[in-house]
Write a protein that holds these residues in place. Structure first.
Motif, mmCIF file in Angstrom:
data_model
loop_
_atom_site.group_PDB
_atom_site.id
_atom_site.type_symbol
_atom_site.label_atom_id
_atom_site.label_comp_id
_atom_site.label_asym_id
_atom_site.label_seq_id
_atom_site.Cartn_x
_atom_site.Cartn_y
_atom_site.Cartn_z
ATOM 1 N N ILE A 1 0.827 -1.209 0.000
ATOM 2 C CA ILE A 1 0.000 0.000 0.000
ATOM 3 C C ILE A 1 0.859 1.255 0.000
ATOM 4 C CG2 ILE A 1 -1.584 1.364 1.441
ATOM 5 C CD1 ILE A 1 -2.989 -1.236 2.175
ATOM 6 N N MET A 2 1.911 1.261 0.794
ATOM 7 C CA MET A 2 2.780 2.441 0.837
ATOM 8 C C MET A 2 3.481 2.665 -0.496
ATOM 9 S SD MET A 2 2.246 3.777 3.715
ATOM 10 C CE MET A 2 3.512 5.048 3.602
ATOM 11 N N ALA A 3 3.921 1.583 -1.152
ATOM 12 C CA ALA A 3 4.576 1.719 -2.451
ATOM 13 C C ALA A 3 3.610 2.248 -3.503
ATOM 14 C CB ALA A 3 5.152 0.367 -2.882
ATOM 15 N N ILE A 4 2.381 1.713 -3.516
ATOM 16 C CA ILE A 4 1.366 2.192 -4.462
ATOM 17 C C ILE A 4 1.043 3.656 -4.196
ATOM 18 C CG2 ILE A 4 -1.036 1.951 -5.198
ATOM 19 C CD1 ILE A 4 -0.778 -1.060 -4.574
ATOM 20 N N SER A 5 0.979 4.035 -2.915
ATOM 21 C CA SER A 5 0.640 5.421 -2.557
ATOM 22 C C SER A 5 1.677 6.406 -3.079
ATOM 23 C CB SER A 5 0.518 5.553 -1.035
ATOM 24 O OG SER A 5 -0.544 4.766 -0.545
ATOM 25 N N PHE A 6 2.949 6.063 -2.921
ATOM 26 C CA PHE A 6 3.976 6.957 -3.444
ATOM 27 C C PHE A 6 3.933 7.024 -4.971
ATOM 28 C CE2 PHE A 6 5.733 7.318 0.732
ATOM 29 C CZ PHE A 6 6.465 8.494 0.700
ATOM 30 N N VAL B 1 13.337 -1.969 -9.539
ATOM 31 C CA VAL B 1 14.086 -1.474 -10.686
ATOM 32 C C VAL B 1 13.183 -0.682 -11.624
ATOM 33 C CG1 VAL B 1 13.765 -3.576 -12.089
ATOM 34 C CG2 VAL B 1 15.767 -2.113 -12.459
ATOM 35 N N SER B 2 11.898 -1.065 -11.714
ATOM 36 C CA SER B 2 10.963 -0.338 -12.590
ATOM 37 C C SER B 2 10.811 1.109 -12.164
ATOM 38 C CB SER B 2 9.595 -1.035 -12.596
ATOM 39 O OG SER B 2 9.671 -2.326 -13.152
ATOM 40 N N VAL B 3 10.638 1.350 -10.861
ATOM 41 C CA VAL B 3 10.402 2.722 -10.418
ATOM 42 C C VAL B 3 11.696 3.543 -10.429
ATOM 43 C CG1 VAL B 3 10.690 2.439 -7.909
ATOM 44 C CG2 VAL B 3 8.996 4.062 -8.793
ATOM 45 N N ILE B 4 12.849 2.895 -10.282
ATOM 46 C CA ILE B 4 14.111 3.613 -10.437
ATOM 47 C C ILE B 4 14.261 4.082 -11.885
ATOM 48 C CG2 ILE B 4 16.630 3.300 -10.557
ATOM 49 C CD1 ILE B 4 15.727 3.826 -7.777
ATOM 50 N N ALA C 1 12.414 12.579 -7.194
ATOM 51 C CA ALA C 1 12.921 12.255 -5.865
ATOM 52 C C ALA C 1 12.036 11.214 -5.179
ATOM 53 C CB ALA C 1 13.009 13.519 -5.014
ATOM 54 N N MET C 2 10.731 11.305 -5.375
ATOM 55 C CA MET C 2 9.814 10.357 -4.730
ATOM 56 C C MET C 2 9.979 8.939 -5.261
ATOM 57 S SD MET C 2 6.264 12.408 -3.956
ATOM 58 C CE MET C 2 6.033 13.084 -5.586
ATOM 59 N N CYS C 3 10.518 8.797 -6.480
ATOM 60 C CA CYS C 3 10.735 7.461 -7.046
ATOM 61 C C CYS C 3 11.744 6.659 -6.214
ATOM 62 C CB CYS C 3 11.232 7.576 -8.488
ATOM 63 S SG CYS C 3 9.966 8.141 -9.659
ATOM 64 N N ILE C 4 12.691 7.351 -5.593
ATOM 65 C CA ILE C 4 13.719 6.664 -4.804
ATOM 66 C C ILE C 4 13.076 5.940 -3.618
ATOM 67 C CG2 ILE C 4 15.801 6.973 -3.416
ATOM 68 C CD1 ILE C 4 16.415 9.450 -5.136
ATOM 69 N N TYR C 5 12.190 6.651 -2.913
ATOM 70 C CA TYR C 5 11.538 6.041 -1.753
ATOM 71 C C TYR C 5 10.599 4.920 -2.187
ATOM 72 C CZ TYR C 5 9.401 5.672 2.852
ATOM 73 O OH TYR C 5 8.977 5.198 4.055
ATOM 74 N N SER C 6 9.922 5.100 -3.325
ATOM 75 C CA SER C 6 9.049 4.040 -3.837
ATOM 76 C C SER C 6 9.850 2.782 -4.146
ATOM 77 C CB SER C 6 8.328 4.521 -5.103
ATOM 78 O OG SER C 6 7.364 5.499 -4.798
ATOM 79 N N ALA C 7 11.052 2.957 -4.692
ATOM 80 C CA ALA C 7 11.903 1.803 -5.010
ATOM 81 C C ALA C 7 12.307 1.060 -3.736
ATOM 82 C CB ALA C 7 13.143 2.264 -5.768
#
Length: 457
Positions: free
Chosen positions: A254-259, A319-322, A433-439
């Motif tokens: 859920i947290m990954a989808i939210s970001f 790797v996709s979100v990076i 920048a938010m992609c890093i935390y999602s990864a």
């Protein structure tokens, strides 16, 4: 792909699939037509345009935060097919309000263009009370469509494990995601290319067709014990999120989808004013941006199913979100190097495509979208398969609450940055920048789904 082809020929999947297509199409036909019309025809200030785009996004997202808990309870405790039909019937009334707002706004602009003859040619004379209601009517319809999607959202995913076999769920989820973005594609194309008055009529017609198709969705009764509904919005939301988040894997998903959707919210807020003020492009080009984005997410949604071979896993999510973040940075640098047209000139699509930097720009946008689709689809499939079927809708509802809260924060942040004077282009750096935390969250989820090592005795 064989499973996917088989599914679209079955009644247990096809009516829901088409209903969702029409739902996504109508949402985006109305929302994009409204935003493009306001940005290109009513406002002439980049700050006001960015502010309106952010407010419209926040209003559409807010109902997910407020009503998702109730929507999840209803979907798990009542027949999902019946709820779909009620929701689609309500869409017709909502779109009638939206049509009225669009038509009044269009008439207002037409009167302004021919001010000398307005009293003879127009039924509304600016600045009349009726004309001043156009934007409130449009925003009210947009908020109501957010409510409509809040109650439909948990069902479209929760009904899949109920009607599909275990080895069909990932394929079904991928088809729903891909179909959603193809529908967004067509809604976005039409919104950018047809007159706003035609879009106003189209949203009502689509709502009517959607209701007729929804009547073919097979029954999907409650899977567990029917519990009383909790109508206290705050208490039920807090309780639902707390209960759902107890499973660490669900929490991470859920947290990954939210970001991811926070990043998406920032990008969709940025696109129309960026196209007009940074790239000096017409509304048709702004529509093209959204089209490319939709096509890319659809490609990513189907591709990740092929890579995973039907297995639900977050293996490729980090790797996709990076990669997505790298494409966002590349998009930023291309925009920064863009040579704009003279003041007061907006490029049409052929002129834009002929620009020396247009191909790199569109490839960057396509890369953002493909990587994004590959990131998010397995996470949705994860939520619907790693919890009991009797709790699937409430799990999706809890996800929607957290997602919408994150997206509202993203919209408010974008609004605050615009109000503080930060140019729209540099909003892209926030998304990157938010992609890093999602990864990081995606990697943690992948590690959590692995079985513990057997150390033996």
């Amino acid at each position: 792909m064989t499973v996917s082809t088989h599914l679209v020929r079955t009644r247990r999947f096809l009516p829901l699939f088409v209903t969702q297509l029409l739902n996504a199409f109508n949402d985006n036909l109305f929302k994009t037509a409204m935003v493009l019309f306001v940005v290109y025809s009513l406002y002439s200030s980049p700050e006001a345009e960015g502010m309106f785009s952010a407010v419209a996004s926040a209003l559409f997202i807010l109902p997910f935060f407020l009503f998702s808990a109730l929507a999840g309870q209803l979907a798990d405790m009542r027949d999902k097919a019946r709820i779909i039909r009620v929701v689609k019937a309500a869409e017709i009334a909502i779109m009638l309000v939206g049509e009225l707002g669009l038509v009044i706004a269009w008439q207002d602009v037409e009167c302004a263009k021919t001010a000398a003859e307005a009293s003879a040619q127009c039924f509304v004379t600016p600045p009349s009370l009726i004309a001043s209601l156009s934007i409130p009517l449009m925003l009210a319809a947009l908020f109501a469509m957010g409510v409509h999607s809040t109650f439909f959202g948990p069902i479209k995913y929760a009904i899949l494990p109920q009607h599909l076999k275990d080895n069909e769920v990932l394929a079904g989820t991928g088809l729903v995601e891909a179909g959603t973005y193809i529908a967004i594609l067509f809604g976005t194309i039409l919104a950018g290319w047809i007159p706003v008055e035609a879009a106003a009529a189209g949203v009502v017609l689509t709502a009517m067709v959607g209701y007729m198709v929804s009547r073919k969705v097979p029954a999907a009764p409650a899977q567990g014990a029917v519990e009383p509904l909790d109508f206290h919005l705050i208490r039920s939301s807090v309780s639902l999120v707390r209960q759902t988040m107890q499973d660490r894997r669900v929490f991470l998903a859920i947290m990954a989808i939210s970001f991811f959707w926070t990043i998406g919210a920032v990008l969709f807020i940025v696109f129309p004013p960026l196209a007009k003020n940074v790239l000096t492009a017409s509304k048709e080009v702004a529509s093209l941006f959204l089209v490319i984005f939709s096509v890319g997410v659809a490609i990513g949604s189907v591709s990740v199913n092929a890579l995973l071979k039907g297995k639900v896993s977050a293996r490729y999510s980090p790797v996709s979100v990076i990669v997505m973040g790298l494409f966002v940075l590349a998009f930023f640098f291309v925009c920064e190097a863009w040579t704009p047209e003279p003041a007061g000139t907006l490029m049409d699509v052929p002129t834009f495509v002929a620009h020396a930097m247009a191909v790199p720009l569109l490839l960057c946008l396509l890369g953002i979208a493909i990587a994004g689709g590959m990131f998010v689809v397995p996470l949705y499939a994860f939520l619907t398969t790693f919890v009991p079927k009797a709790q699937t809708a409430r799990t999706i509802a809890a996800n929607n609450i957290v997602n919408s809260g994150a997206m509202v924060i993203g919209s408010l942040l974008a609004t605050g940055l615009s109000a503080a004077g930060l140019d729209i282009l540099h909003h892209l750096l926030l998304a990157a920048a938010m992609c890093i935390y999602s990864a990081w969250l995606g990697w943690k989820l992948y590690k959590a789904e692995q079985p513990p090592l057997d150390t033996g005795a």
